[in-house]
Design a protein around this motif. Structure first.
Motif: not given
Length: 389
Positions: A100-122
């Motif tokens: 897979l080529s993969g779509i762009g992503l980045e860590i959008a939010a972090q807490t002590e117990t969680r990391a939310e990762i957003a992508t350029e798609g849905s």
């Protein structure tokens, strides 16, 4: 009619100062939200108590649980984009989905117990810093392919159940499954690929040593068939309580608020009227204040919930009466899971209160005996509040 569900977790009754991590979107307005930049997290990755990983421009890299390498990288690409780029038709088997080529992503939010990762798609990813090392990939509005390349120490095989893939990583066993519509398979190259229909979720859970037993397999089944769309995790870290919630469905919303010093209420909404099961995982460290999982109890609407003696009995509570089960993670661990079957939904109020005879029978009393420190519990369970689409 709004009803009140009281889930009593005596293990959480402690005088320790609580440090609660926000577990997603909306929490009660009276509760402070933890900074999204956790002190142990990095801008291009995350390093927590149980999980760590890095990110590249289009993949999650070197995903580890308990220090054990599991995935070399995890990438996501929409099904339509992959077919367009490769010329591969929809009739090609999932085992052939690689590179897979993969779509762009980045860590959008972090807490002590969680990391939310957003992508350029849905699609979106969530990594949960729990001892199960939960990683979820939600497809969003478009169908997605997910490719999970294994680390050198990991191997993959289709489970006996046929709808899951086991990932063996040394002293840990992981399970990949789809909550919703989709499939997961071992590829021709020995890695793992998943095909997710829109609004479906790929779920990874990891177990140490011999923790994956029949109870774990049953929980996986409940998650896969949509019966258990949420999993709450409670832990104790250096004397502070932390909590997290992983959501596997799209129609559940939970928001906590502290109504009084001796009572915590949590508003729970579900688009469907049908009831559901909530998994509450309590770590061994969090149980030390009580000493035994036998001290955990559940009440519903101020009434004691019926204790189920099997999973079929537990599920029978949906549409009938609230029921619960307490299971142990393993013989070697004091950690426990409390599975609560809520009979039905619309908008409901969940109340957390002390495990006392009077408290169980009088949910509306102004003063519940034995609950002088529930304000601290309120701070913890506010972290469980999560608003899900």
């Amino acid at each position: 009619m709004t009803r009140t569900v009281a889930v009593v977790l005596a293990v959480l009754v402690t005088t320790a100062t609580l440090s609660a991590a926000a577990a997603g979107g909306a929490v009660g307005a009276s509760q402070p939200t933890e900074s999204l930049a956790a002190t142990d997290a990095q801008a291009d990755g995350y390093a927590g108590s149980h999980i760590e990983f890095a990110t590249s421009s289009n993949a999650v890299v070197d995903y580890r649980v308990g220090g054990q390498p599991v995935f070399e990288n995890v990438s996501v690409e929409s099904r339509s984009a992959h077919h367009s780029q490769t010329g591969i038709g929809a009739d090609v088997g999932l085992s052939a989905v690689t590179n897979l080529s993969g779509i762009g992503l980045e860590i959008a939010a972090q807490t002590e117990t969680r990391a939310e990762i957003a992508t350029e798609g849905s699609a979106s990813l969530s990594a949960h810093d729990t001892d199960r090392g939960i990683l979820t990939v939600n497809a969003g509005e478009d169908a997605q392919y997910v490719q999970l390349n294994l680390s050198e120490e990991s191997t993959a095989a289709v489970s006996d159940e046929g709808d899951r893939v086991h990932v063996d990583s040394g002293d840990r066993t992981g399970v990949l499954l789809v909550a919703g519509d989709g499939d997961v398979a071992v590829t021709d190259t020995g890695d793992v690929a998943a095909d997710l229909e829109r609004e479906s979720t790929l779920v990874f859970r990891s177990y140490a040593d011999d923790e994956r037993d029949d109870d774990a397999a049953e929980q996986e089944r409940l998650i896969a068939d949509g019966t258990a769309p949420a999993e709450v995790y409670a832990d104790d870290r250096d004397g502070d309580r932390v909590a997290d919630v992983a959501t596997y469905g799209q129609d559940v919303a939970v928001e906590t608020h502290d109504e009084a010093a001796d009572r915590l209420e949590m508003a729970v909404e579900r688009a469907q009227h049908e009831g559901t099961v909530v998994i509450v995982s309590v770590s061994e460290a969090a149980l030390e204040a009580v000493g035994s999982a036998d001290d955990l109890a559940v009440t519903v609407d101020g009434e004691a919930a019926a204790e189920a003696d099997s999973y079929s009995d537990l599920e029978g509570g949906i549409g009938e009466e609230p029921r619960y089960m307490v299971t142990h993670s393993s013989e070697a661990s004091a950690a426990a899971d409390v599975l609560v079957a809520v009979d039905h939904f619309s908008e409901r109020e969940v109340a957390i209160q002390s495990d006392t005879e009077d408290g169980a029978d009088d949910g509306d009393s102004d003063s519940v005996p034995g609950f002088g420190i529930v304000a601290a519990i309120g701070a913890l369970l506010a972290a469980v509040g999560a608003r899900v689409r």
